[in-house]
Design a protein around this motif. Sequence first.
Motif, PDB file in Angstrom:
ATOM      1  N   GLN A 100       1.734  -0.957  -5.421  1.00  0.00           N
ATOM      2  CA  GLN A 100       0.845  -0.996  -4.269  1.00  0.00           C
ATOM      3  C   GLN A 100       1.340  -0.086  -3.137  1.00  0.00           C
ATOM      4  OE1 GLN A 100       2.209  -4.073  -5.463  1.00  0.00           O
ATOM      5  NE2 GLN A 100       0.713  -5.654  -5.059  1.00  0.00           N
ATOM      6  N   TRP A 101       2.631   0.038  -2.989  1.00  0.00           N
ATOM      7  CA  TRP A 101       3.191   0.910  -1.964  1.00  0.00           C
ATOM      8  C   TRP A 101       4.524   1.431  -2.455  1.00  0.00           C
ATOM      9  CZ3 TRP A 101       2.196  -4.288  -1.050  1.00  0.00           C
ATOM     10  CH2 TRP A 101       3.287  -5.133  -1.130  1.00  0.00           C
ATOM     11  N   GLY A 102       4.955   2.488  -1.810  1.00  0.00           N
ATOM     12  CA  GLY A 102       6.225   3.096  -2.189  1.00  0.00           C
ATOM     13  C   GLY A 102       6.431   4.401  -1.455  1.00  0.00           C
ATOM     14  N   ARG A 103       7.273   5.248  -2.008  1.00  0.00           N
ATOM     15  CA  ARG A 103       7.559   6.549  -1.405  1.00  0.00           C
ATOM     16  C   ARG A 103       7.499   7.614  -2.499  1.00  0.00           C
ATOM     17  NH1 ARG A 103       9.594   6.797   3.652  1.00  0.00           N
ATOM     18  NH2 ARG A 103      10.144   4.831   4.606  1.00  0.00           N
ATOM     19  N   VAL A 104       6.880   8.726  -2.146  1.00  0.00           N
ATOM     20  CA  VAL A 104       6.849   9.889  -3.025  1.00  0.00           C
ATOM     21  C   VAL A 104       7.376  11.058  -2.213  1.00  0.00           C
ATOM     22  CG1 VAL A 104       5.405  11.495  -4.319  1.00  0.00           C
ATOM     23  CG2 VAL A 104       4.911   9.045  -4.387  1.00  0.00           C
ATOM     24  N   GLY A 105       8.501  11.591  -2.623  1.00  0.00           N
ATOM     25  CA  GLY A 105       9.100  12.691  -1.871  1.00  0.00           C
ATOM     26  C   GLY A 105       9.473  12.292  -0.452  1.00  0.00           C
ATOM     27  N   GLY A 106       9.816  11.037  -0.264  1.00  0.00           N
ATOM     28  CA  GLY A 106      10.191  10.561   1.058  1.00  0.00           C
ATOM     29  C   GLY A 106       9.014  10.162   1.932  1.00  0.00           C
ATOM     30  N   PRO A 150       5.918   7.743   2.669  1.00  0.00           N
ATOM     31  CA  PRO A 150       5.414   6.430   2.244  1.00  0.00           C
ATOM     32  C   PRO A 150       3.916   6.495   1.912  1.00  0.00           C
ATOM     33  CG  PRO A 150       5.724   6.462   4.607  1.00  0.00           C
ATOM     34  CD  PRO A 150       6.246   7.779   4.086  1.00  0.00           C
ATOM     35  N   TYR A 151       3.507   5.666   0.983  1.00  0.00           N
ATOM     36  CA  TYR A 151       2.090   5.579   0.631  1.00  0.00           C
ATOM     37  C   TYR A 151       1.718   4.120   0.409  1.00  0.00           C
ATOM     38  CZ  TYR A 151       3.273   4.690  -4.240  1.00  0.00           C
ATOM     39  OH  TYR A 151       3.755   4.138  -5.396  1.00  0.00           O
ATOM     40  N   SER A 152       0.431   3.860   0.508  1.00  0.00           N
ATOM     41  CA  SER A 152      -0.117   2.544   0.207  1.00  0.00           C
ATOM     42  C   SER A 152      -1.410   2.738  -0.563  1.00  0.00           C
ATOM     43  CB  SER A 152      -0.398   1.763   1.494  1.00  0.00           C
ATOM     44  OG  SER A 152      -1.128   0.589   1.208  1.00  0.00           O
ATOM     45  N   ALA A 153      -1.570   1.999  -1.627  1.00  0.00           N
ATOM     46  CA  ALA A 153      -2.783   2.103  -2.430  1.00  0.00           C
ATOM     47  C   ALA A 153      -3.986   1.507  -1.712  1.00  0.00           C
ATOM     48  CB  ALA A 153      -2.588   1.423  -3.776  1.00  0.00           C
ATOM     49  N   TRP A 154      -3.757   0.786  -0.606  1.00  0.00           N
ATOM     50  CA  TRP A 154      -4.864   0.197   0.138  1.00  0.00           C
ATOM     51  C   TRP A 154      -5.792   1.276   0.700  1.00  0.00           C
ATOM     52  CZ3 TRP A 154      -7.678  -3.774   0.291  1.00  0.00           C
ATOM     53  CH2 TRP A 154      -8.523  -4.001   1.351  1.00  0.00           C
ATOM     54  N   GLY A 155      -5.291   2.496   0.849  1.00  0.00           N
ATOM     55  CA  GLY A 155      -6.105   3.584   1.393  1.00  0.00           C
ATOM     56  C   GLY A 155      -7.335   3.909   0.573  1.00  0.00           C
ATOM     57  N   TYR A 156      -7.319   3.608  -0.732  1.00  0.00           N
ATOM     58  CA  TYR A 156      -8.510   3.831  -1.545  1.00  0.00           C
ATOM     59  C   TYR A 156      -9.684   2.994  -1.069  1.00  0.00           C
ATOM     60  CZ  TYR A 156      -5.769   6.124  -5.211  1.00  0.00           C
ATOM     61  OH  TYR A 156      -4.986   6.971  -5.913  1.00  0.00           O
ATOM     62  N   HIS A 157      -9.388   1.856  -0.496  1.00  0.00           N
ATOM     63  CA  HIS A 157     -10.424   0.896  -0.116  1.00  0.00           C
ATOM     64  C   HIS A 157     -10.843   1.064   1.341  1.00  0.00           C
ATOM     65  CE1 HIS A 157     -11.830  -3.121  -1.958  1.00  0.00           C
ATOM     66  NE2 HIS A 157     -12.793  -2.571  -1.281  1.00  0.00           N
ATOM     67  N   THR A 158     -10.831   2.300   1.821  1.00  0.00           N
ATOM     68  CA  THR A 158     -11.240   2.614   3.192  1.00  0.00           C
ATOM     69  C   THR A 158     -12.206   3.796   3.167  1.00  0.00           C
ATOM     70  OG1 THR A 158      -9.441   4.187   3.560  1.00  0.00           O
ATOM     71  CG2 THR A 158      -9.000   1.869   4.111  1.00  0.00           C
ATOM     72  N   LEU A 159     -12.785   4.075   4.303  1.00  0.00           N
ATOM     73  CA  LEU A 159     -13.685   5.216   4.419  1.00  0.00           C
ATOM     74  C   LEU A 159     -12.942   6.521   4.130  1.00  0.00           C
ATOM     75  CD1 LEU A 159     -16.637   5.757   5.066  1.00  0.00           C
ATOM     76  CD2 LEU A 159     -15.991   6.045   7.455  1.00  0.00           C
ATOM     77  N   GLY A 160     -11.683   6.596   4.539  1.00  0.00           N
ATOM     78  CA  GLY A 160     -10.879   7.775   4.235  1.00  0.00           C
ATOM     79  C   GLY A 160     -10.655   7.931   2.744  1.00  0.00           C
ATOM     80  N   GLY A 161     -10.412   6.827   2.047  1.00  0.00           N
ATOM     81  CA  GLY A 161     -10.252   6.877   0.598  1.00  0.00           C
ATOM     82  C   GLY A 161     -11.525   7.309  -0.094  1.00  0.00           C
TER      83      GLY A 161
END
Length: 192
Positions: free
Chosen positions: A51-57, A59-70
């Motif tokens: 659901q969340w973590g870090r890629v290349g330092g 941070p990300y959250s998979a919750w962003g898919y469920h927004t207007l930005g996603g």
Amino acid sequence: MADLLTHVLVVAAVGTLAARRGLVARRFLPLAAVGAVAPDATKLTLLLGVQWGRVGGIPYSAWGYHTLGGVAVVAALGAVIVRRGDRGPAALALAAGGVSHLCLDLLVIRADGVAPPYLYPLTDWLPPAGNVYLSSDYWPAVVACCLAGLVWLLDRHVDPPTDDPPDGHVADDEPSDGHAADDTPPTDDREP
């Protein structure tokens, strides 16, 4: 799964009605269905445990898919995979499907009475929840099935509305003798 089925059926019904009115080409309706499913990619990340973590330092959250930005990101990425002339309508179909998903999710019953920040990144405002149904309820899927079935019957058995006059009728601005509609009288081609 009733929740996912509801999203797809509502988009199919609304998209079919829009196609009947000539607002969208039918070939983009499957993309609208993909757009309606895309925000629930966050549920897949729950199963995978990412659901969340870090890629290349970063941070990300998979919750962003469920927004207007996603929804905007999915629409932009999806538009890239179609031919150049169809990119605009494809992006609109994907976005319409995603926005319909977010609108239906606004009606879900929430314990705290507020919906998630669906308008992110425009704002982090938490809109009030509609508190109409649980995402595990089956009755919204039944209603969506009935709606989609009704639209399917309408689409298959009722002629779409047109602006053309019925067969056998001539519009007021068309001459009935087959000549062009101009001010010159028809000529008589017979020799005297």
